[in-house]
Design a protein around this motif. Structure first.
Motif, mmCIF file in Angstrom:
data_model
loop_
_atom_site.group_PDB
_atom_site.id
_atom_site.type_symbol
_atom_site.label_atom_id
_atom_site.label_comp_id
_atom_site.label_asym_id
_atom_site.label_seq_id
_atom_site.Cartn_x
_atom_site.Cartn_y
_atom_site.Cartn_z
ATOM 1 N N PHE A 175 -8.370 -8.463 3.957
ATOM 2 C CA PHE A 175 -7.604 -7.434 3.271
ATOM 3 C C PHE A 175 -8.092 -7.231 1.839
ATOM 4 C CE2 PHE A 175 -4.261 -8.959 6.333
ATOM 5 C CZ PHE A 175 -4.244 -7.803 7.101
ATOM 6 N N LEU A 198 3.706 -7.874 -4.060
ATOM 7 C CA LEU A 198 3.577 -8.634 -2.825
ATOM 8 C C LEU A 198 4.239 -10.010 -2.917
ATOM 9 C CD1 LEU A 198 -0.050 -7.869 -1.574
ATOM 10 C CD2 LEU A 198 2.079 -7.507 -0.342
ATOM 11 N N TYR A 215 -5.982 -6.711 -0.657
ATOM 12 C CA TYR A 215 -5.042 -7.430 -1.509
ATOM 13 C C TYR A 215 -4.690 -8.766 -0.853
ATOM 14 C CZ TYR A 215 -4.495 -2.926 -3.811
ATOM 15 O OH TYR A 215 -4.735 -1.759 -4.472
ATOM 16 N N MET A 266 3.695 -9.880 9.888
ATOM 17 C CA MET A 266 2.743 -9.113 10.682
ATOM 18 C C MET A 266 2.453 -9.818 11.995
ATOM 19 S SD MET A 266 -0.923 -9.827 8.794
ATOM 20 C CE MET A 266 -0.314 -9.300 7.195
ATOM 21 N N ALA A 272 1.033 -0.221 4.599
ATOM 22 C CA ALA A 272 1.885 -1.228 3.972
ATOM 23 C C ALA A 272 1.996 -1.015 2.467
ATOM 24 C CB ALA A 272 1.341 -2.624 4.274
ATOM 25 N N TRP A 317 -0.565 -10.773 1.681
ATOM 26 C CA TRP A 317 0.134 -10.191 2.830
ATOM 27 C C TRP A 317 0.589 -11.308 3.779
ATOM 28 C CZ3 TRP A 317 1.590 -5.474 2.145
ATOM 29 C CH2 TRP A 317 0.794 -4.558 1.485
ATOM 30 N N GLU A 350 -2.985 -1.903 6.313
ATOM 31 C CA GLU A 350 -2.804 -2.291 4.918
ATOM 32 C C GLU A 350 -2.495 -1.065 4.062
ATOM 33 O OE1 GLU A 350 -4.825 -5.079 1.484
ATOM 34 O OE2 GLU A 350 -6.158 -3.934 2.785
ATOM 35 N N VAL A 358 7.374 -4.539 6.358
ATOM 36 C CA VAL A 358 7.222 -4.655 4.905
ATOM 37 C C VAL A 358 8.570 -4.336 4.274
ATOM 38 C CG1 VAL A 358 6.025 -3.831 2.850
ATOM 39 C CG2 VAL A 358 4.803 -3.964 5.030
ATOM 40 N N VAL A 395 7.141 -9.772 3.991
ATOM 41 C CA VAL A 395 6.089 -9.199 4.837
ATOM 42 C C VAL A 395 5.947 -10.055 6.088
ATOM 43 C CG1 VAL A 395 3.655 -8.562 5.043
ATOM 44 C CG2 VAL A 395 4.819 -8.307 2.837
ATOM 45 N N TRP A 444 3.757 -4.588 11.863
ATOM 46 C CA TRP A 444 4.047 -5.194 10.562
ATOM 47 C C TRP A 444 5.485 -4.858 10.195
ATOM 48 C CZ3 TRP A 444 0.144 -5.392 5.993
ATOM 49 C CH2 TRP A 444 -1.139 -5.748 6.441
ATOM 50 N N LYS A 503 -3.843 -11.512 11.208
ATOM 51 C CA LYS A 503 -3.904 -12.555 10.180
ATOM 52 C C LYS A 503 -5.322 -13.004 9.855
ATOM 53 C CE LYS A 503 0.811 -14.155 10.856
ATOM 54 N NZ LYS A 503 1.718 -15.285 11.170
ATOM 55 N N LYS A 541 2.089 -14.630 4.520
ATOM 56 C CA LYS A 541 2.996 -15.539 3.829
ATOM 57 C C LYS A 541 2.868 -16.958 4.389
ATOM 58 C CE LYS A 541 4.804 -12.119 1.457
ATOM 59 N NZ LYS A 541 4.574 -11.957 0.033
#
Length: 466
Positions: A459, A443, A461, A450, A84, A464, A81, A47, A448, A45, A455, A466
């Motif tokens: 998660f 976020l 949240y 990854m 991150a 993450w 996560e 971030v 971000v 990842w 994908k 995009k």
């Protein structure tokens, strides 16, 4: 063998250029196409401009297995996560110029290592288990503990303005089922009387001779004050810094005897006379002065206390305890006239517990010094213990007798009896909700990227990907 983009960072300033985005995309997609079993390490990842390595995830996974950590969901998704999220806080801490001092980091590392030493049964056993020296452990832990403290300071700043009123507390718990109301753990009030074992005059002379020898070696040019402090000072907070305080301090933050000598120093090349404080014996060297604050370095040496001296002090305290049990005088009076502990003596020996909620005389058992908790746990309310010895908060060995003044057994909290507990519960919930909202908003404006295999993760949240 592929070192998957180690050292490559994505540039960002809130609106990343297409060139930088494409560079990271090519790198990430290339890495994704490689057989994972052939990879030593890789960036999985990115971030902001901070990479997350596969090795970072594996290290946390292994530590979690040792400590029995239960992850929410798939560890392959939950661990990256979690890392991150930490990067988000560290990025914001850099923007807001949040800092931690070297002494804060050293103290935190030392606390962890001391806990490990006790759990392992000694330094040698810990080093054998970890397959590292204590020095190597400290070095390897420093950056991680620095980041932890930065994250905590950043969180504290974010939630510093959040408050709750009594009405908020009543509304929150009004319709809550009884089995959901917080359980207040057992709390105790404890009184103590302490006696410091006498140090033999020859032991004091030995320590002073050592300090005089250090002074002579510096003056003669054989070595530096800083080198001797690293080798011999018994102040763990400054020894690794060559004895130097990490900041300028005023008189009020120093032991009065130490301050009286330190503030009279004018020549950085000279070394003070020997100073006695409650911590031991010091020599001091001036680094700099700024107005009414100074920066100094020092070497602390503590006289060793013989077992005979400890035994004598315990005999005295056992005699005091016997007289209290026989009703010759009260524990309260004995604490005022006998105890050496300046923190409790003027409060009839009653210990005070400082926390975020304020200052109180009530302790949970785990918040007491371990030696005191072990003894108090065997006492009934009103009983006085036999004498025992321990290392106090100043690093000195003291002998102690304790009295259990009160005990409130574990129970469900009530508004009338445990308002502060309930208030803390509501405040913690509001702060937790605020932090979650902040992460979600952060976020939206943070770069971000990854590896494709993450994908499909579920998660905690959203945002993450995009």
């Amino acid at each position: 063998m592929l070192l998957g983009g180690l050292g490559v960072k994505a540039q960002h300033d809130g609106d990343d250029t297409a060139e930088n985005t494409d560079t990271v995309k090519v790198l990430t997609d290339t890495v994704a196409a490689v057989d994972e079993n052939s990879i030593i390490d890789e960036v999985i990842w990115v971030v902001g401009d901070e990479p997350i390595l596969k090795s970072d995830v594996e290290a946390i996974r292994m530590q979690g297995e040792v400590e029995g950590v239960k992850w929410n969901g798939n560890p392959d998704c939950a661990i990256p996560e979690q890392i991150a999220v930490q990067k988000l806080f560290l990025h914001q801490a850099a923007i807001d110029s949040i800092e931690v001092t070297e002494s804060e980091v050293v103290q935190s590392v030392d606390q962890q290592i001391n806990y490990w030493i006790q759990a392992a049964g000694g330094k040698e056993k810990l080093e054998e288990y970890k397959k590292q020296s204590i020095t190597a452990m400290r070095q390897s832990m420093r950056d991680d503990f620095r980041d932890r403290q930065l994250i905590e300071k950043m969180k504290d700043k974010l939630v510093s303005d959040i408050t709750v009123s009594p009405a908020d507390v009543r509304r929150f718990f009004k319709d809550m089922p009884e089995d959901s109301i917080p359980l207040v753990p057992t709390e105790v009030e404890v009184q103590i009387i302490t006696k410091s074992p006498k140090v033999a005059p020859e032991e004091i002379n030995r320590v002073k001779d050592e300090l005089r020898n250090y002074t002579d070696r510096v003056i003669n040019g054989e070595t530096s004050f800083s080198t001797l402090a690293r080798l011999y000072s018994e102040d763990p907070g400054t020894a690794r810094l060559g004895g130097e305080f990490d900041d300028y301090v005023g008189r009020g933050l120093l032991d009065p005897a130490f301050a009286a000598v330190a503030f009279n120093l004018t020549d950085p090349k000279k070394i003070s006379k020997i100073v006695e404080t409650e911590f031991g014996y010091h020599i001091i060297q001036l680094v700099d002065k700024r107005g009414d604050k100074i920066k100094v370095r020092h070497i602390l040496r503590k006289p060793h206390i013989s077992q005979e001296a400890v035994d004598e002090a315990e005999v005295v305290l056992d005699s005091v305890a016997t007289s209290i049990r026989e009703g010759k005088y009260t524990f309260d009076d004995a604490a005022v006239y006998v105890s050496d502990d300046k923190d409790t003596r003027n409060n009839h020996g009653l210990m005070a517990n400082s926390s975020e909620a304020g200052r109180t005389s009530k302790f949970r058992m785990q918040d007491l010094p371990p030696e005191i908790a072990k003894v108090v746990d065997t006492l009934k309310v009103g009983e006085v213990s036999h004498a025992f010895n321990m290392i106090d908060s100043r690093g000195k060995r003291v002998c102690v007798i304790a009295k259990l003044k009160s005990r409130v057994e574990a129970h469900r909290a009530t508004i009338t009896e445990d308002f502060q507990v309930l208030k803390n519960e509501v405040l913690a919930k509001r702060r937790e909700d605020f932090i979650k909202e902040w992460i979600q908003d952060k976020l939206k404006t943070t770069y971000v990227r990854m590896n494709n295999r993450y994908k499909d993760c579920d998660f905690e949240y959203q945002g993450w990907i995009k």
